[in-house]
Scaffold this motif. Structure first.
Motif, PDB file in Angstrom:
ATOM      1  N   VAL A  61       6.047  38.291  11.721  1.00  0.00           N
ATOM      2  CA  VAL A  61       6.697  37.763  10.317  1.00  0.00           C
ATOM      3  C   VAL A  61       6.915  36.046  10.819  1.00  0.00           C
ATOM      4  CG1 VAL A  61       8.168  38.024   8.327  1.00  0.00           C
ATOM      5  CG2 VAL A  61       7.523  40.075   9.498  1.00  0.00           C
ATOM      6  N   SER A  62       5.632  35.457   9.619  1.00  0.00           N
ATOM      7  CA  SER A  62       6.411  33.818  10.067  1.00  0.00           C
ATOM      8  C   SER A  62       5.866  34.168   8.505  1.00  0.00           C
ATOM      9  CB  SER A  62       5.513  33.274  10.855  1.00  0.00           C
ATOM     10  OG  SER A  62       3.888  33.064  10.045  1.00  0.00           O
ATOM     11  N   ARG A  63       6.532  32.144   8.453  1.00  0.00           N
ATOM     12  CA  ARG A  63       6.325  31.474   7.196  1.00  0.00           C
ATOM     13  C   ARG A  63       4.792  31.099   6.636  1.00  0.00           C
ATOM     14  NH1 ARG A  63      11.175  28.515   4.982  1.00  0.00           N
ATOM     15  NH2 ARG A  63       9.066  27.780   3.202  1.00  0.00           N
ATOM     16  N   ASP A  64       4.163  31.494   7.883  1.00  0.00           N
ATOM     17  CA  ASP A  64       2.719  31.126   8.017  1.00  0.00           C
ATOM     18  C   ASP A  64       1.729  31.199   6.764  1.00  0.00           C
ATOM     19  OD1 ASP A  64       0.215  29.651   8.062  1.00  0.00           O
ATOM     20  OD2 ASP A  64       0.658  29.190   9.858  1.00  0.00           O
ATOM     21  N   HIS A  65       1.518  30.509   6.208  1.00  0.00           N
ATOM     22  CA  HIS A  65       0.526  31.339   4.420  1.00  0.00           C
ATOM     23  C   HIS A  65      -0.740  31.531   5.240  1.00  0.00           C
ATOM     24  CE1 HIS A  65      -0.277  27.638   4.028  1.00  0.00           C
ATOM     25  NE2 HIS A  65      -1.261  27.838   3.099  1.00  0.00           N
ATOM     26  N   ARG A  66      -0.625  30.728   6.574  1.00  0.00           N
ATOM     27  CA  ARG A  66      -2.358  30.614   6.142  1.00  0.00           C
ATOM     28  C   ARG A  66      -2.776  32.204   6.972  1.00  0.00           C
ATOM     29  NH1 ARG A  66      -2.322  25.070   8.811  1.00  0.00           N
ATOM     30  NH2 ARG A  66      -0.250  26.233   9.712  1.00  0.00           N
ATOM     31  N   LEU A  67      -2.036  32.409   8.239  1.00  0.00           N
ATOM     32  CA  LEU A  67      -1.841  33.821   8.859  1.00  0.00           C
ATOM     33  C   LEU A  67      -0.779  35.185   8.253  1.00  0.00           C
ATOM     34  CD1 LEU A  67      -0.962  32.473  12.298  1.00  0.00           C
ATOM     35  CD2 LEU A  67      -2.707  32.922  10.991  1.00  0.00           C
ATOM     36  N   HIS A  68      -0.228  35.388   7.178  1.00  0.00           N
ATOM     37  CA  HIS A  68       0.570  36.190   7.031  1.00  0.00           C
ATOM     38  C   HIS A  68       1.261  37.073   5.232  1.00  0.00           C
ATOM     39  CE1 HIS A  68       2.266  35.728  11.181  1.00  0.00           C
ATOM     40  NE2 HIS A  68       1.702  37.077  11.123  1.00  0.00           N
ATOM     41  N   TRP A  69      -0.311  35.833   4.571  1.00  0.00           N
ATOM     42  CA  TRP A  69      -0.303  36.354   2.952  1.00  0.00           C
ATOM     43  C   TRP A  69      -1.193  36.320   2.565  1.00  0.00           C
ATOM     44  CZ3 TRP A  69       1.737  32.162  -0.795  1.00  0.00           C
ATOM     45  CH2 TRP A  69       2.737  33.348  -2.223  1.00  0.00           C
ATOM     46  N   PRO A  70      -2.263  37.050   2.684  1.00  0.00           N
ATOM     47  CA  PRO A  70      -3.806  37.694   2.345  1.00  0.00           C
ATOM     48  C   PRO A  70      -3.441  37.906   0.938  1.00  0.00           C
ATOM     49  CG  PRO A  70      -2.658  39.738   3.498  1.00  0.00           C
ATOM     50  CD  PRO A  70      -1.555  38.762   3.294  1.00  0.00           C
ATOM     51  N   GLY A  71      -2.712  37.799   0.181  1.00  0.00           N
ATOM     52  CA  GLY A  71      -3.251  36.771  -1.437  1.00  0.00           C
ATOM     53  C   GLY A  71      -2.883  35.457  -1.563  1.00  0.00           C
ATOM     54  N   ALA A  72      -2.873  35.022  -0.356  1.00  0.00           N
ATOM     55  CA  ALA A  72      -2.525  33.414  -1.014  1.00  0.00           C
ATOM     56  C   ALA A  72      -3.481  32.952  -1.550  1.00  0.00           C
ATOM     57  CB  ALA A  72      -2.044  32.640   0.523  1.00  0.00           C
ATOM     58  N   ALA A  73      -4.794  32.954  -0.921  1.00  0.00           N
ATOM     59  CA  ALA A  73      -6.193  33.121  -1.699  1.00  0.00           C
ATOM     60  C   ALA A  73      -5.955  33.191  -2.898  1.00  0.00           C
ATOM     61  CB  ALA A  73      -7.323  33.628  -0.407  1.00  0.00           C
TER      62      ALA A  73
END
Length: 193
Positions: A61-73
């Motif tokens: 788990v990390s705060r890096d939205h690019r790697l761990h937030w599939p809905g960021a886009a």
């Protein structure tokens, strides 16, 4: 998941009128609850310290939205919480990127340097607490504005050598980036993917 099972995030009420009651309601719903943030963005609100601790120490788990937030886009461009959620900084990095940033910041926090700052930090804390003690009976104040903000920002500015004449402007920028009580209008710059 239906819309009726998603709670509105309580931490965004500018008046803060129902903050504690709404947070208690989230805790009653469970250790992790779907909430709706401004702009219709959905996220998990983690309501238990043990779960937060487990998540923050789990290497997956990390705060890096690019790697761990599939809905960021799917988050609308200019989202009000974007400056915090999508920042590309030390706090969101990990692995080699994080180690490199930490290596650059590390000397700032050497025990000897921190110890040298103790008298100034103590004097600032004493001055701020003294001002609180001078309040009249029944007089109220905002502890964040009267104590925690000036103490924290003085220490940070001292650590990084921010000149006195730039401190007020820096504090305003930090406050605006971290202010989650703003309306839902666009604010954040485009994020890098």
């Amino acid at each position: 998941m239906s819309d009726s099972s998603v709670s509105r995030c309580p931490f965004l009420d500018p008046a803060g009128s129902a903050l504690h009651a709404e947070a208690a309601g989230l805790r009653e719903q469970g250790p992790a609850v779907w909430v709706e943030l401004p702009g219709g963005v959905r996220a998990w609100s983690v309501t238990r310290y043990a779960v937060i601790q487990a998540l923050t120490t789990d290497p997956r788990v990390s705060r890096d939205h690019r790697l761990h937030w599939p809905g960021a886009a799917d988050v609308p461009e200019g989202w009000v919480l974007g400056p915090v959620a999508f920042q590309d900084s030390f706090v969101n990095q990990y692995g080699a990127e994080h180690r490199a940033s930490r290596g650059r910041l590390g000397p700032t926090f050497l025990p000897r340097r921190v110890e040298l700052m103790r008298p100034r930090v103590q004097a600032t804390a004493d001055r701020l607490v003294g001002a609180l003690g001078a309040l009249g009976p029944g007089e109220s104040t905002d502890l964040r504005l009267a104590l925690s903000r000036p103490l924290t920002l003085t220490v940070i500015c001292d650590l990084f050598g921010v000149p006195e004449e730039l401190r007020d402007a820096l504090c305003e920028v930090i406050d605006s980036v971290l202010d989650s009580s703003l309306d839902e209008g666009p604010r954040s710059p485009p994020r890098s993917n």
